[in-house]
Design an enzyme around this catalytic site. Structure first.
Site, short mmCIF file in Angstrom:
data_model
loop_
_atom_site.label_atom_id
_atom_site.label_comp_id
_atom_site.label_asym_id
_atom_site.label_seq_id
_atom_site.Cartn_x
_atom_site.Cartn_y
_atom_site.Cartn_z
N GLU A 90 -54.21 2.46 -51.27
CA GLU A 90 -54.87 3.73 -51.44
C GLU A 90 -54.88 3.91 -53.02
OE1 GLU A 90 -52.79 5.86 -47.73
OE2 GLU A 90 -52.18 6.67 -49.49
N CYS A 116 -54.73 8.02 -59.48
CA CYS A 116 -53.37 7.68 -59.11
C CYS A 116 -53.48 6.28 -58.33
CB CYS A 116 -52.58 8.54 -58.08
SG CYS A 116 -51.36 8.08 -57.35
N CYS A 123 -44.26 -1.68 -49.68
CA CYS A 123 -43.25 -1.43 -50.68
C CYS A 123 -42.03 -2.00 -50.19
CB CYS A 123 -43.33 -0.02 -51.19
SG CYS A 123 -42.14 0.28 -52.59
N CYS A 127 -38.04 3.95 -49.29
CA CYS A 127 -37.48 5.67 -49.21
C CYS A 127 -37.64 6.04 -47.88
CB CYS A 127 -38.37 6.36 -50.46
SG CYS A 127 -38.09 5.59 -52.07
N CYS A 130 -40.93 8.21 -47.20
CA CYS A 130 -42.22 7.64 -47.18
C CYS A 130 -43.03 6.78 -46.33
CB CYS A 130 -42.22 6.66 -48.59
SG CYS A 130 -43.34 5.69 -49.22
N CYS A 347 -48.33 9.81 -49.83
CA CYS A 347 -48.27 8.21 -50.04
C CYS A 347 -48.36 7.76 -48.51
CB CYS A 347 -47.09 7.94 -50.68
SG CYS A 347 -47.02 6.21 -51.03
S1 SF4 Z 1 -41.83 6.32 -52.24
FE1 SF4 Z 1 -42.68 4.66 -51.00
S2 SF4 Z 1 -43.94 3.73 -52.40
FE2 SF4 Z 1 -42.87 4.84 -53.81
S3 SF4 Z 1 -41.01 3.53 -54.03
FE3 SF4 Z 1 -40.37 4.79 -52.28
S4 SF4 Z 1 -41.03 3.46 -50.53
FE4 SF4 Z 1 -42.01 2.61 -52.42
#
Ligand code: SF4
Length: 358
Positions: A90, A116, A123, A127, A130, A347
């Site tokens: 994205e 962005c 990833c 998190c 996320c 995100c």
């Molecule tokens: S918010 Fe999502 S994309 Fe950003 S570092 Fe944490 S897990 Fe990775």
């Protein structure tokens, strides 16, 4: 494993000069790539056919294509971009300021935009709030795939090459987990014969890999940094960002203090405010203490709920009280507009939705 064909956007001008002769052709090709946003060799009208055929054997022009886009009423455009290996990422086009007109209708200030960009497919950081994290990690983006996001979005929005634009590395992925490709993309963006986007217009947002913050600092690229802090004690932060166990809050704060910051700049601390988790004044007090001695700016972000999450959006009153407390104790503090609320602004949401639609 990685058999992607390199793209012309993967290389700095110096690297292209070592690959393409005569050298004035590199200047022309650079113009096609960064001033005309060419996506095919056919568009490069003044480059000899033989050279284009030779280059096409080894390099593609632009490694991304627009798979889908959603346009918000506030001017935000969210893109799902497809890479050569059909993976998707994205990128978001954000309108930060409206065009300003004088009483005669003449433009006195052009609208301002920020792009962005993503740095990885998926990833590793994981998190808990996320969506990207839920899909796991697939691969790092190449420098060219990072550069291509900006070129493609500028082209799609008819944004002339010499109009100023800011870049935030805040899309999918942890930028410092792909540091070498990130640093190369930053250098390519800075080239004065290309897009000429200075370091101070580029912000690297990290979840806080403290050792890599030091490495980025040693590279002295002149970029801003933004830290996704989100919590003021390690227990909550580890719940939100599991790798906090390896890079805890104090190690991040120490790394920030060592980072070469222009005296006119501030380090941005992102604080994702989640109802009943970190939105109380006790947390605000701890935050003030933690950031003492750092020229900091805090950006409060409303948690934007998505299907399947247990976390909730804080109230406006709690946000404002939190902000007031920080400002009254000497910190700069803004509440980030939730841009693109009517589209998939958090995100990973557009990607998730598209996959369900397929
Ligand atoms: S918010 Fe999502 S994309 Fe950003 S570092 Fe944490 S897990 Fe990775």
């Amino acid at each position: 494993m990685n058999e992607l064909k390199p793209s012309l956007l993967d290389f700095t001008k110096e690297e292209l000069l070592s690959k393409i002769k005569p050298s004035f052709r590199v200047k022309q090709i650079f113009g096609w790539l960064y001033h005309n946003y060419a996506e095919t060799y056919d568009e490069m009208k003044n480059i000899p056919k033989a050279l284009k055929e030779e280059l096409a054997q080894e390099y593609i022009v632009n490694p991304v294509k627009i798979a889908k886009k959603e346009i918000s009423t506030d001017g935000t455009v969210k893109y799902l971009l497809e890479l050569q290996d059909k993976k998707t990422i994205e990128a978001v086009w954000l309108k930060m300021k409206e065009t300003q007109l004088d009483e005669n209708g003449e433009v006195i200030q052009e609208a301002k935009y920020t792009i962005c960009v993503s740095t990885q497919v998926g990833c590793k950081v994981g998190c808990s709030f996320c969506l990207t994290a839920k899909g796991g990690f697939t691969r790092d983006l190449t420098a060219g795939e990072i550069v291509a996001q900006v070129v493609t979005l500028k082209r799609d929005n008819s944004h002339e090459h010499n109009r100023k634009i800011n870049i935030v590395y805040m899309g999918m992925g942890e930028p410092l987990d792909n540091l070498n490709n990130l640093a190369k993309a930053i250098e390519i963006f800075k080239d004065s014969e290309g897009l000429s986007i200075s370091g101070k217009r580029q912000t690297v947002s990290t979840s806080g890999l403290s050792t890599k913050i030091d490495k980025l600092g040693e590279m002295d690229l002149g970029v801003h940094i933004a830290i996704s802090l989100h919590a003021v004690d390690d227990e909550l932060r580890s719940e939100l960002i599991p790798m906090n166990k390896a890079h805890n809050i104090s190690s991040i704060i120490e790394a920030v203090k060592r980072f070469p910051i222009d005296t006119r700049k501030r380090v941005m601390f992102e604080y994702l405010v989640i109802k009943n988790k970190n939105d109380d004044l006790g947390s605000a007090k701890k935050l003030v203490k933690l950031l003492s001695g750092i020229k900091a700016k805090v950006n409060l972000i409303y948690f934007n709920p998505y299907p399947g999450t247990d976390y909730e959006r804080p109230t406006r009153d709690d946000m404002v009280s939190f902000q007031d407390y920080l400002i009254n104790h000497g910190l700069l503090c803004t509440i980030r507009d939730s841009k693109g609320m009517d589209i998939s602004a958090a995100c990973g949401q557009l990607k998730e939705k598209t996959q369900k639609d397929l």
